[in-house]
Design an enzyme around this catalytic site. Structure first.
Site, PDB file in Angstrom:
ATOM      1  N   PRO A 259       0.816  -1.214   0.000  1.00  0.00           N
ATOM      2  CG  PRO A 259      -0.750  -1.545   1.657  1.00  0.00           C
ATOM      3  CD  PRO A 259       0.577  -2.032   1.175  1.00  0.00           C
ATOM      4  CG  LEU A 260       1.824   5.430  -2.282  1.00  0.00           C
ATOM      5  CD1 LEU A 260       3.123   5.652  -1.514  1.00  0.00           C
ATOM      6  CD2 LEU A 260       2.032   5.686  -3.768  1.00  0.00           C
TER       7      LEU A 260
END
Length: 125
Positions: free
Chosen positions: A2-3
């Site tokens: 995830p970012l």
């Protein structure tokens, strides 16, 4: 992988911002089985003139609202995402004490070939 991008009004102390990052990382570890050390998060603090969060959809938000955008591999199920939303709201409520009404989350799905995490290669394609 995830970012996360978190937007909020400026003025909260460092410990408050760190609690947000810690709670989000914990929620992702628990709800999405994100590996240890997979932490790619930014916080943008904005002046009141540059941050507006309305009360649409029957939710009364305060000046403590946070907007959280999470980009993930396009392999997460709706059930995983729902679990993530619940866990984020619960953990941010515990620390740093953000009301569930003030937690706005948007998840963006990105194909694995859209990611390069270093060295100029598409590690997941």
């Amino acid at each position: 992988m995830p970012l996360l991008h978190i937007s909020m009004r400026a003025g909260k102390p460092e410990a408050y911002r760190q609690a947000i990052l810690d709670s989000l990382y914990r929620a992702m570890r628990e709800a999405l089985n994100v590996p240890e050390g997979d932490e790619f998060m930014t916080i943008s603090e904005l002046s009141p003139a540059n941050f507006r969060c309305g009360n649409a959809y029957g939710v009364s938000r305060s000046e403590d609202a946070v907007l959280i955008q999470i980009t993930v591999f396009a392999s997460r199920t709706p059930e995983q995402k729902k679990a993530l939303y619940r866990r984020i709201a619960a953990l941010l409520g515990e620390s740093p004490g953000i009301r569930p009404e003030d937690v706005f989350v948007n998840v963006l799905d990105a194909p694995k070939e859209n990611w390069s995490v270093g060295h100029g290669i598409a590690q997941f394609a």
